[in-house]
Write an enzyme that holds these catalytic residues in place. Structure first.
Site, short mmCIF file in Angstrom:
data_model
loop_
_atom_site.label_atom_id
_atom_site.label_comp_id
_atom_site.label_asym_id
_atom_site.label_seq_id
_atom_site.Cartn_x
_atom_site.Cartn_y
_atom_site.Cartn_z
N LYS A 125 0.85 -1.21 0.00
CA LYS A 125 0.00 0.00 0.00
C LYS A 125 0.88 1.25 0.00
O LYS A 125 0.67 2.16 -0.80
CB LYS A 125 -0.88 0.02 1.24
CG LYS A 125 -1.57 1.35 1.51
CD LYS A 125 -2.47 1.33 2.70
CE LYS A 125 -1.74 1.59 3.98
NZ LYS A 125 -1.47 3.01 4.28
N ASN A 126 1.88 1.28 0.88
CA ASN A 126 2.68 2.50 1.05
C ASN A 126 3.73 2.70 -0.03
O ASN A 126 4.45 3.71 -0.01
CB ASN A 126 3.29 2.54 2.45
CG ASN A 126 2.20 2.74 3.50
OD1 ASN A 126 1.05 3.06 3.17
ND2 ASN A 126 2.53 2.53 4.75
N CYS B 163 -5.82 12.61 12.11
CA CYS B 163 -6.47 11.32 11.89
C CYS B 163 -6.44 10.61 13.24
O CYS B 163 -5.98 11.17 14.23
CB CYS B 163 -5.76 10.52 10.81
SG CYS B 163 -4.20 9.88 11.40
N ARG C 103 -0.50 14.72 12.45
CA ARG C 103 0.05 14.44 11.12
C ARG C 103 0.10 15.67 10.20
O ARG C 103 -0.53 15.74 9.16
CB ARG C 103 -0.72 13.29 10.48
CG ARG C 103 -0.70 12.08 11.42
CD ARG C 103 -1.27 10.85 10.84
NE ARG C 103 -0.37 10.33 9.80
CZ ARG C 103 -0.73 9.29 9.06
NH1 ARG C 103 -1.91 8.74 9.21
NH2 ARG C 103 0.09 8.84 8.14
N ASP D 186 4.23 0.84 12.19
CA ASP D 186 3.08 0.13 11.63
C ASP D 186 2.99 -1.32 12.10
O ASP D 186 2.02 -2.00 11.80
CB ASP D 186 3.12 0.14 10.10
CG ASP D 186 2.93 1.55 9.57
OD1 ASP D 186 3.18 1.77 8.37
OD2 ASP D 186 2.55 2.44 10.35
N ARG E 6 -8.69 -0.61 4.24
CA ARG E 6 -7.83 0.42 3.66
C ARG E 6 -6.47 -0.15 3.32
O ARG E 6 -5.81 0.30 2.40
CB ARG E 6 -7.63 1.57 4.65
CG ARG E 6 -8.89 2.33 4.96
CD ARG E 6 -8.59 3.57 5.75
NE ARG E 6 -7.61 4.41 5.05
CZ ARG E 6 -7.25 5.62 5.49
NH1 ARG E 6 -7.75 6.10 6.59
NH2 ARG E 6 -6.38 6.33 4.81
C1 EPZ Z 1 3.88 7.10 6.34
O1 EPZ Z 1 3.01 8.09 6.86
C2 EPZ Z 1 3.03 5.86 6.19
N1 EPZ Z 1 1.95 6.13 5.23
C3 EPZ Z 1 2.44 5.46 7.54
O2 EPZ Z 1 1.71 4.26 7.37
C4 EPZ Z 1 3.60 5.21 8.51
O3 EPZ Z 1 3.09 4.90 9.78
C5 EPZ Z 1 4.48 6.47 8.59
O4 EPZ Z 1 4.94 6.83 7.27
C6 EPZ Z 1 5.69 6.27 9.48
O5 EPZ Z 1 6.45 5.19 8.99
C7 EPZ Z 1 2.24 6.11 3.91
O6 EPZ Z 1 3.38 5.89 3.50
C8 EPZ Z 1 1.10 6.38 2.97
P1 EPZ Z 1 5.58 10.61 8.47
P2 EPZ Z 1 3.50 9.63 6.88
O7 EPZ Z 1 5.41 11.84 7.65
O8 EPZ Z 1 4.42 9.90 5.76
C9 EPZ Z 1 5.54 13.99 11.75
C10 EPZ Z 1 -0.08 2.78 7.66
O9 EPZ Z 1 -0.57 2.25 8.66
N2 EPZ Z 1 5.51 14.94 10.62
O10 EPZ Z 1 6.80 9.79 8.30
O11 EPZ Z 1 2.29 10.46 7.03
C11 EPZ Z 1 4.26 13.19 11.85
O12 EPZ Z 1 3.29 13.90 12.58
C12 EPZ Z 1 0.31 4.25 7.69
O13 EPZ Z 1 0.15 2.19 6.57
C13 EPZ Z 1 5.55 16.30 10.87
O14 EPZ Z 1 5.59 16.73 12.03
O15 EPZ Z 1 4.33 9.67 8.23
C14 EPZ Z 1 4.69 11.93 12.56
O16 EPZ Z 1 4.70 12.16 13.95
C15 EPZ Z 1 -0.03 4.89 9.02
N3 EPZ Z 1 5.53 17.15 9.82
C16 EPZ Z 1 6.13 11.74 12.07
O17 EPZ Z 1 6.55 13.01 11.53
C17 EPZ Z 1 5.50 16.73 8.52
O18 EPZ Z 1 5.51 17.56 7.59
C18 EPZ Z 1 6.29 10.70 10.98
O19 EPZ Z 1 5.36 11.03 9.98
C19 EPZ Z 1 5.46 15.33 8.30
C20 EPZ Z 1 5.47 14.46 9.35
#
Ligand code: EPZ
Length: 423
Positions: free
Chosen positions: A22-23, A121, A126, A309, A401
């Protein structure tokens, strides 16, 4: 709404086919916005999130056809140009945060984009501040108003971008933007997830010039245009990890067909520490257990650390392992929504801030439980596999999802599990 009903006590044995990730699929579908011609994606997982992304691309004016093989073609000719709409609306983005991944490609290709802010969410706030900081560094004008972000830039310029944290989709957005920027971009403190590496590999297949993907420093030499390609999506490491835990907890012996051991090293290390046998085998990974599980401590971290995850899934395994486990969720601020539901099944888990203390050796009992987010739903299914009696997991749209036909795959290795209509 559907529910999933599980009768605990079956030992899982046999082979489970692992679907496309998915990711990886979500950013790759957005990468299809970059070339002037059509692209073809194979091994596409049949998931609600992928259908949502396909719907978004169609709203932008692209043609998206197929199911496990997707053909994506840009708007063409005068009629197509009229269909071009550089906006991702709130009612779609609010259902899937990954919609924000259209931002980088649209600004890089067309000089502007308007995307609804994803909002929070179930698992956390996020934000996308790092995505926007990177685009601003590349010369984009960013305006936030009425819940939307407008990004404009005639031609993005290469820049050095130091990310505050290794954000996965942040990195992916900036990779796609930098691919068509003028000059060199360096992303420092980049995410190292396999899905980021896969995106860079595909962009290079399209003609981009990216080096360092998979490390914390990625360099992108911008090019003027990218070519159409065909590509098969890598297997889903989190789906594979989820089924590995299912095998571990049920004294199982399962071959995860297509799983790539190199994508799951932190998870495999913890499974082995818990007493589970994990070995690479022709075409996948074999997971065996005699059911005697030892408690292990988990701290979730960016890749190559233990993936957030997989935290909920390991928490369920901790409930039935021998001894106490300490779990620390360091990535998201609210990713313990499965805990009260597991408590209804007899789990003893104490939360203090980001730390969960899990008492092992518990005998879980079946109950009606509520899914709250994607991986929490999966953990409730895992608990149902070992609980005595029947477990009903409600609101399984969360599950759909990110897991393709999970009940069919588990039934295929002996689980007593079915999908039913929830009254
Ligand atoms: C990706 O989400 C994955 N989703 C998530 O999988 C996964 O849990 C996550 O990476 C961490 O590995 C997809 O790839 C579609 P992040 P993402 O940006 O990119 C903070 C699942 O279950 N942050 O790496 O949204 C954020 O709040 C899903 O398949 C900021 O502060 O995660 C979080 O605390 C859930 N500012 C941390 O960084 C930003 O601009 C990591 O978020 C971006 C992120």
């Amino acid at each position: 709404m559907d529910k999933i009903v599980v009768e605990g006590g079956s030992r899982l044995t046999g082979r489970i086919p692992i679907s496309g990730a998915k990711n990886a699929a979500l950013p790759l579908l957005c990468a299809a916005l970059l070339p002037a011609g059509p692209s073809t994606w194979k091994n596409v997982p049949q998931l609600a999130d992928v259908r949502t992304m396909a719907k978004l691309l169609r709203m932008l004016g692209w043609e998206v056809e197929g199911t496990t093989t997707l053909n994506i073609a840009p708007p063409s000719g005068a009629k197509g140009k009229r269909k071009l709409k550089l906006e991702a609306p709130y009612d779609l983005v609010k259902t899937m945060r990954a919609s924000v991944l259209v931002l980088g490609p649209l600004v890089a290709r067309f000089g502007r984009a308007r995307v609804s802010l994803p909002g929070g969410c179930a698992i956390g706030a996020r934000p996308i501040d790092q995505h926007l900081k990177g685009l601003q560094a590349m010369g984009a004008k960013v305006t936030l108003e009425h819940g939307y972000v407008d990004v404009e830039c005639k031609r993005l310029q290469g820049a050095t971008i130091m990310l505050d944290m290794p954000t996965v989709t942040g990195c992916e957005n900036l990779l796609m933007a930098a691919a068509l920027a003028k000059g060199r971009t360096v992303i420092e403190n980049a995410a190292r997830e396999p899905e980021v590496e896969e995106l860079a590999l595909v962009l290079n297949k399209m003609g981009a010039k990216i080096t360092g993907a998979g490390t914390a420093n990625i360099t992108i030499e911008g090019v003027d245009e990218l070519q159409s390609i065909e590509h098969s999506i890598i297997p889903d490491r989190i789906e594979a990890g989820t089924f590995a835990v299912a095998a571990a907890m049920t004294k199982g012996d399962v071959l995860l067909e297509g799983a790539r051991p190199e994508h799951l090293e932190a998870v495999t290390a913890k499974l082995r520490a818990a007493g589970v046998t994990v070995q690479a085998e022709a075409g996948g990974m074999r997971v065996k257990s005699d059911g005697e599980l030892t408690a292990v401590d988990i701290v979730t971290q960016p890749h190559p650390g233990f993936p957030t995850d997989m935290q909920a899934q390991f928490m369920v395994m901790a409930c039935v392992a021998k001894g106490q486990s300490v779990i620390k969720e360091m990535i998201f601020e609210n990713r313990y929504m499965h805990v009260p539901e597991l408590g209804r099944m007899g789990a003893d888990i104490q939360i203090s801030g980001r730390t969960a203390i899990v008492r092992g050796g518990m005998k879980l009992t079946g109950a009606s439980v509520m899914a709250t987010d994607l991986r929490a739903s999966a953990s409730l299914i895992l608990a149902g596999l070992v609980a005595s009696g029947k477990t009903e997991v409600l609101r399984v749209y969360h599950l759909d999802r990110g897991y393709e036909a999970i009940e069919k795959k588990l039934r295929g290795v002996g689980a007593k599990i079915k999908r039913a209509k929830d009254a």
